[in-house]
Write an enzyme that holds these catalytic residues in place. Structure first.
Site, short mmCIF file in Angstrom:
data_model
loop_
_atom_site.label_atom_id
_atom_site.label_comp_id
_atom_site.label_asym_id
_atom_site.label_seq_id
_atom_site.Cartn_x
_atom_site.Cartn_y
_atom_site.Cartn_z
N GLU A 1 28.16 38.79 42.48
CA GLU A 1 28.81 39.68 41.51
C GLU A 1 27.87 40.76 40.96
O GLU A 1 28.16 41.94 41.03
CB GLU A 1 29.38 38.86 40.34
CG GLU A 1 30.48 37.90 40.69
CD GLU A 1 31.87 38.53 40.71
OE1 GLU A 1 31.98 39.76 40.58
OE2 GLU A 1 32.84 37.76 40.87
N HIS B 1 30.43 42.59 43.03
CA HIS B 1 31.57 42.62 42.11
C HIS B 1 32.64 43.57 42.63
O HIS B 1 32.37 44.74 42.90
CB HIS B 1 31.07 43.08 40.74
CG HIS B 1 32.11 43.02 39.66
ND1 HIS B 1 32.68 41.83 39.25
CD2 HIS B 1 32.67 43.99 38.90
CE1 HIS B 1 33.54 42.08 38.27
NE2 HIS B 1 33.55 43.38 38.04
N SER C 1 38.17 41.72 37.51
CA SER C 1 37.22 42.21 36.52
C SER C 1 37.92 42.40 35.18
O SER C 1 38.42 41.42 34.61
CB SER C 1 36.55 43.50 37.01
OG SER C 1 35.48 43.88 36.18
#
Length: 545
Positions: A342, A436, A224
């Site tokens: 995600e 995610h 991320s």
């Protein structure tokens, strides 16, 4: 008779006393053995021995500029006399508090503006082992190296030296402002968090051999915001030569603001900084440096300050996609990929669903023009909710990850591409399959213990095989630049055909699991880029607004 009993009692007491002394001495000796020490140029460190792994926490890799020196590059690391205790993590960098109901909530620990520390796990200080430097995620606003999920023991048990770092966050790490640029010798500001990461890599290069690591075999790894940071490091000339490989999990390559001019529809970064000062009624840089750090971060966060890199011509010379198009990124092998669901963990990105399939299709035709037919083939209107989640996943993360693989191979470097697509009952029940950051418990080997964030779905025991395989791939890539698994599963390079390792119940190599996905989003980004508009976050029905 009584006297004999007294002598026997005394003798027994003497024996017991000797045993107590022996136990005490043994205990002290054990304590000494469990506190390994290492000597650096800064001074000596005393760490911990935990299940055979030496762990050194809270090592200052740079001096953080605080208060009157706030918003300056990191200073050289401090030195100390005697032996410094390295048993505990250093404080995380100042950040806003997440509500306990947040999906990504982790119980907060100590925070401080003086937060530039790192941690080292090593199986042995002997030899010369591969090194992984972990850069945590959190939107460049939250997080820290002390989060339980990021415990590095799993990697060290695979004979890797594992390092995790803190770096400045939010307005303290990424603010640009004309007054800051004027006091900088290069006339730039912002990117302080990235400069921290570079300073940490410089520390690793200078010191990691003392922990048994090979300074010429360092792999940066992030997810991320950590993946975004890894992308910045690949693009920054200041980081060149500080790492030999990169593992990039769920990156994005959106548009970033230029330092002192409006570009691609975005205001100048310095203009954003001026607006922050205006909204917080800050009259001068001197006043801004007097404000309590936590109060400043909270106010800037509430005001919507976007923590992000700044295109300043020096630390970040150009937009990421321009640097990679020109082949000017770091020439290193990469392992890169994304998760199939995600934005299931980031619902705030998903716009309201149109009232009908016809309204959905009309919005797509407005936004995508000649590309609309291909868009609707990939993301049809017969299941709008599913299509809207999938297109954002692909447009933000999938396109950026696959583009990075393609561009790295274009400069002659090996690239290994993956799609994490593992779903299990607890995740499916909450519509969180492959969300995610959902791969991290399996990469770190903590999918079945109390290191998981409190609000995450728990995986079943059958996930063990997947976790073992991913750990083997990640650590072998760090060791040799080629991901390999003991079960013999082959992970071919991305190549001309788009080889992809799909992690479901276990990994399996396939060719282009989502054919046409990359080409659609690449064409859409090219159109926006040519028209001088921002790319990378605007997609789907929002593009037609």
């Amino acid at each position: 008779m009584k006297r004999s009993i007294d002598w026997i009692s005394l003798a027994m007491l003497a024996v017991v006393g000797a045993m107590v002394v022996l136990v005490c001495c043994t205990s002290l000796a054990a304590q000494t053995l469990t506190r390994p020490e290492v000597v650096l140029g800064q001074g000596a460190l005393r760490g911990q021995l935990e299940d055979g792994i030496e762990v050194y926490r809270g090592i200052p890799y740079a001096a953080a500029p605080v208060e009157k020196l706030r918003w300056r590059p990191p200073a050289p690391p401090p030195q100390w006399e005697g032996v410094r205790e390295a048993a505990d993590f250093g404080p995380a960098c100042i950040q806003p508090r997440l509500p306990e109901t947040s999906f990504y909530y982790v119980a907060p620990g100590e925070t401080s503006e003086d937060c530039l520390s790192l941690n080292v796990w090593t199986p042995s200080r002997a030899g010369s082992k591969p090194v992984i430097v972990w850069i945590h995620g959190g939107s460049l606003r939250i997080g820290g190296s002390a989060e339980p999920l990021y415990d590095g023991a799993t990697f060290s048990r695979e004979n890797v030296v594992f390092v995790s770092i803190n770096y400045r966050l939010g307005v303290l790490g990424w603010l640009a402002h004309p007054a800051l640029s004027r006091e900088n010798r290069d006339g730039i500001s912002g990117n302080y968090g990235l400069l921290d990461q570079i300073a940490a890599l410089e520390w690793v290069r200078a010191n990691i051999a003392s922990f048994g690591g090979d300074p010429d075999n360092v792999t940066i790894m992030g997810e991320s915001a950590g993946a975004l940071s890894a992308s910045y490091l690949l693009a920054s000339p200041l980081a060149r030569g500080l790492f030999a490989k990169a593992i990039v999990e769920s990156p994005n390559s959106r548009t970033f603001p230029a330092l002192d001019r409006r570009a691609y529809g975005l205001p100048a970064a310095q203009g954003i900084g001026m607006l922050v000062f205006q909204r917080l009624e800050i009259k001068s840089l001197k006043d801004a440096r007097r404000i309590d750090a936590q109060a400043l971060v909270d106010a800037a966060t509430k005001g919507g300050f976007p923590a992000q890199g700044v295109i300043d011509g020096t630390v970040l010379p150009d937009q990421l996609i321009d640097i990679f198009d020109a082949g000017e990124q770091a020439p290193v092998p990469i392992l890169v990929g994304y998760n199939s669901g995600e934005v299931k963990g980031q619902r705030a990105f998903v716009p309201p669903t149109p009232e009908s399939a016809a309204a959905y299709e009309a919005a797509i035709r407005r936004g995508y023009g000649a590309l609309a037919d291909e868009y609707l083939r990939l993301y049809p209107s017969n299941d709008m909710a599913k299509s809207m989640v999938r297109v954002l996943t692909d447009a933000i993360y999938g396109w950026a990850a696959e583009r990075m693989a393609r561009k790295q191979e274009a400069i002659g470097q090996d690239a290994y591409f993956y799609l994490f697509d593992y779903c299990y009952p607890a995740a499916e029940a909450r519509d969180l399959c492959a969300f995610h950051a959902g791969e991290l418990p399996f990469v770190f080997g903590h999918w079945d213990d109390d290191r998981l964030p409190a609000n995450w779905p728990a995986a079943p025991d059958s996930a063990a095989a997947l976790s073992r395989q991913m750990i083997a791939f990640w650590t072998s890539f760090a060791r040799t630049g080629r991901p390999q698994a003991p079960d013999g599963t082959q992970w071919p390079q991305y190549g001309d055909v788009g080889n992809t390792m799909v992690f479901a119940q276990t990994g399996q190599a396939v060719i282009q699991p989502r054919p046409g996905m990359f080409e659609l989003h690449e064409a859409f980004v090219a159109e926006r880029r040519d028209e001088g508009e921002a790319w990378g976050l605007v997609s789907g029905v929002a593009a037609g607004e």
